[in-house]
Scaffold this active site. Structure first.
Site, short mmCIF file in Angstrom:
data_model
loop_
_atom_site.label_atom_id
_atom_site.label_comp_id
_atom_site.label_asym_id
_atom_site.label_seq_id
_atom_site.Cartn_x
_atom_site.Cartn_y
_atom_site.Cartn_z
N ASP A 74 0.89 -1.16 0.10
CA ASP A 74 -0.19 -0.02 0.08
C ASP A 74 0.78 1.25 0.11
O ASP A 74 2.13 1.10 0.11
CB ASP A 74 -0.97 0.19 1.14
CG ASP A 74 -2.29 0.75 0.75
OD1 ASP A 74 -2.45 1.69 0.13
OD2 ASP A 74 -3.30 0.14 1.15
N GLN A 75 0.24 2.41 -0.27
CA GLN A 75 1.02 3.43 -0.46
C GLN A 75 0.26 4.81 0.38
O GLN A 75 -1.01 4.90 0.45
CB GLN A 75 1.04 3.76 -1.90
CG GLN A 75 2.09 4.88 -2.24
CD GLN A 75 2.10 5.02 -3.74
OE1 GLN A 75 1.27 5.25 -4.63
NE2 GLN A 75 3.53 4.79 -4.17
#
Length: 197
Positions: A74-75
């Site tokens: 994820d970011q």
């Protein structure tokens, strides 16, 4: 490949990264409640939050797929002292990009590898992004060309597309910008036997 790998993600960019690197894998949506995870997260560290989200995705799929290696990623986007979430509409993306133009932000790409309900490895990498002071006319052309797919990106841009024209400078790994620190992931997949040494 001697071990099965599942990517716990709907991200087309992450899927393309692994496929392009020649990594055999399946993909499965983790189905985690990201807003709830963000709300419950105690730290203000955006890199740690990216890792926490990656762990949640990896563990969710790992619980359903015993014996498989599960990769979550994820970011988070840190800007002006806060976190930015995905824009809900093109108009929201337009407003956000107007505020961000001519300024810098950081992308934190977290990753986690799980097996049998346990995280066995995790990490994060950060890229520093400097947007140029683009015109409203360019922004209109950009959003018309890219359309709703930009809403799938936390920054409302795809560096591998026309979004590259939004920037003056990027400091950091290209794959991190796309959403996953690929080099450390490949090294870990080799270490655990998913990939041949």
């Amino acid at each position: 490949m001697s071990e099965r790998l599942i990517l716990a993600s709907r991200s087309a960019a992450r899927r393309a990264m692994l496929a392009g690197a020649g990594v055999p894998f399946e993909a499965e949506d983790a189905g985690v409640d990201e807003p709830a995870i963000k709300a419950a997260f105690a730290s203000e560290d955006p890199g740690a939050l990216a890792v926490e989200l990656a762990k949640a995705k990896a563990l969710a799929v790992s619980a359903r797929r015993p014996g498989a290696w599960v990769l979550g990623s994820d970011q988070t986007l840190a800007f002006d002292g806060g976190l930015i979430s995905k824009a809900p509409s093109l108009e929201a993306a337009r407003n956000r990009l107007r505020v961000m133009r001519g300024r810098e932000h950081q992308l934190h790409s977290g990753v986690a590898l799980a097996r049998d309900g346990q995280v066995v490895w995790s990490g994060v990498d950060t890229a520093r992004m400097a947007m140029r002071d683009f015109s409203d006319a360019f922004l209109d052309v950009y959003l018309a060309a890219e359309g709703e797919p930009v809403l799938a990106s936390v920054g409302a841009y795809r560096l591998e597309g026309m979004g590259s024209q939004l920037f003056d400078r990027v400091e950091g790994d290209y794959f991190t910008v796309l959403g996953m620190p690929l080099w450390p992931v490949l090294a870990e997949l080799r270490r655990v036997g998913v990939l041949e040494i």
